[in-house]
Enzyme design. Structure first.
Site, PDB file in Angstrom:
ATOM      1  N   ARG A 163       1.098  -1.092   0.065  1.00  0.00           N
ATOM      2  CA  ARG A 163       0.119  -0.054   0.072  1.00  0.00           C
ATOM      3  C   ARG A 163       1.000   1.225  -0.030  1.00  0.00           C
ATOM      4  NH1 ARG A 163      -1.859  -3.606   3.761  1.00  0.00           N
ATOM      5  NH2 ARG A 163      -4.122  -4.551   3.585  1.00  0.00           N
ATOM      6  N   LYS A 187      -1.722  -2.650   7.894  1.00  0.00           N
ATOM      7  CA  LYS A 187      -3.014  -2.373   8.475  1.00  0.00           C
ATOM      8  C   LYS A 187      -3.250  -3.434   9.765  1.00  0.00           C
ATOM      9  CE  LYS A 187      -6.698  -1.738   5.980  1.00  0.00           C
ATOM     10  NZ  LYS A 187      -7.738  -1.904   5.067  1.00  0.00           N
ATOM     11  N   HIS A 258      -2.771   2.197  -5.933  1.00  0.00           N
ATOM     12  CA  HIS A 258      -3.522   0.829  -5.477  1.00  0.00           C
ATOM     13  C   HIS A 258      -3.659   0.038  -6.771  1.00  0.00           C
ATOM     14  CE1 HIS A 258      -4.926  -0.470  -1.713  1.00  0.00           C
ATOM     15  NE2 HIS A 258      -5.841  -1.434  -2.464  1.00  0.00           N
ATOM     16  N   ARG A 261      -0.693  -1.931  -6.782  1.00  0.00           N
ATOM     17  CA  ARG A 261      -0.922  -3.129  -5.898  1.00  0.00           C
ATOM     18  C   ARG A 261      -1.849  -4.014  -6.381  1.00  0.00           C
ATOM     19  NH1 ARG A 261      -0.886  -4.881  -0.423  1.00  0.00           N
ATOM     20  NH2 ARG A 261      -3.219  -4.917   0.663  1.00  0.00           N
ATOM     21  N   HIS A 284      -3.459  -9.003   3.232  1.00  0.00           N
ATOM     22  CA  HIS A 284      -5.141  -9.192   3.418  1.00  0.00           C
ATOM     23  C   HIS A 284      -5.553 -10.201   4.528  1.00  0.00           C
ATOM     24  CE1 HIS A 284      -5.338  -7.814  -1.000  1.00  0.00           C
ATOM     25  NE2 HIS A 284      -5.568  -6.648  -0.330  1.00  0.00           N
ATOM     26  N   TYR A 293      -8.970  -8.201  -5.848  1.00  0.00           N
ATOM     27  CA  TYR A 293      -7.878  -7.562  -6.349  1.00  0.00           C
ATOM     28  C   TYR A 293      -7.398  -8.104  -7.876  1.00  0.00           C
ATOM     29  CZ  TYR A 293      -6.845  -4.542  -2.392  1.00  0.00           C
ATOM     30  OH  TYR A 293      -6.895  -3.684  -1.543  1.00  0.00           O
TER      31      TYR A 293
END
Length: 315
Positions: A163, A187, A258, A261, A284, A293
């Site tokens: 990210r 995250k 993104h 990514r 994730h 994705y």
């Protein structure tokens, strides 16, 4: 034509700062882009309720009827994923109101019981094609320190699947030059290892040869005169702007960090990488997120469909 239900009016009921459930909810979220996103989400919910700011909303006075009316209205305006994000924010704030004694248990439970909406939309964003990636990196090869820095940044986001906030947070001391391993704090305050390999590692090492090996952020500001400020970190927003500028120079369609990514995920899956492994590299929590994705072209789907044989005699 369906008539949308009206939202029951709420009267302002100011609370002292230490008792505001929206503030408590945001503080319980990890600091970073996620918290910023949810703050913006709460602001839009406040507007839906007829208030100018988050702190003006008497969140503790919400009832199931309010949430159901909001849910119906949002369904007519937004995609299911957006509606469910809004509902999650409302539930979170109401949970904090209940925990602080501002909302009774029955009201809280009735609000928590409001179900998400079902459905999905085609995923946003895109994967860059091979020619676009080459043009993007060629645009960085201008012999300047800024060009080397930008190539390293794009290598981290595409080659390692980071990210933009993660790329901005990479420190020299988190990078193992021998193995290419990079320790990332992503995250949810979760650490993981990603890897810089082949051209990605070469781009990163070329930039570090200019930046120097001193501790601190890998990606740092470069002045117009080419001076490197190794003591400061480039911001995630700056990475967005750098990519926008380089894409224009490369004469390719607009893209975002993104999208780089997403391209990483698509390229890894196309090359035969296991979904669980790509999920781990991307950081994730759910493999379904990784699957969303995947932006491999329709030709890849058509090729997969051809693997199934239909035993029709006329074929």
């Amino acid at each position: 034509m369906t008539t949308l239900p009206s939202i029951p009016p709420l009267e302002p009921a100011p609370l002292p700062p230490e008792s505001r459930p929206a503030v408590a909810y945001l503080l319980n979220l990890a600091e970073g882009p996620g918290r910023v996103t949810m703050r913006s989400t709460l602001g839009r919910i406040a507007e839906s309720l007829g208030f100018a700011a988050i702190d003006d909303v008497p969140w503790h006075e919400l009832r199931r009827e309010h949430v159901m009316a909001l849910r119906s209205r949002w369904q007519s305006e937004f995609a299911p994923a957006t509606v469910n994000k809004y509902l999650a924010a409302v539930r979170g704030v109401c949970r904090e109101a209940w925990r602080s004694g501002l909302m009774d248990g029955e009201t809280h439970n009735r609000i928590q019981d409001v179900s998400n909406v079902k459905g999905s939309r085609l995923p946003a964003g895109r994967a860059l094609e091979g020619g676009e990636l080459r043009a993007l990196f060629d645009a960085c090869a201008d012999g300047s320190p800024a060009g080397a820095r930008d190539a390293a940044a794009f290598a981290l986001m595409f080659g390692s699947g980071l990210r933009r906030s993660e790329a901005a947070g990479v420190a020299v001391e988190h990078y193992d030059r021998d193995t290419g391993a990079i320790r990332i704090l992503g995250k949810g305050n979760k650490e993981r290892l990603v890897y810089a390999t082949n051209g990605g590692k070469a781009a990163l090492d070329a930039w570090l040869a200019i930046r120097g090996d001193g501790p601190g952020p890998v990606l740092c500001p470069v002045s117009k005169g080419g001076t490197v400020d190794s003591g400061a970190s480039i911001t995630a927003q700056s990475l967005m702007q750098r990519l926008k500028r380089r894409a224009a120079q490369a004469k390719i369609s607009s893209c975002t960090p993104h999208d780089l990514r997403r391209t990483f995920v698509s390229a890894a899956l196309e090359a035969g990488a296991d979904l669980a492994m790509v999920q781990a590299l991307a950081g994730h929590a759910n493999p379904a997120t990784t699957a969303r994705y995947d932006r491999r072209p329709e030709a890849a789907k058509a090729k997969a469909a051809q693997l199934v044989h239909v035993p029709f005699a006329g074929a």
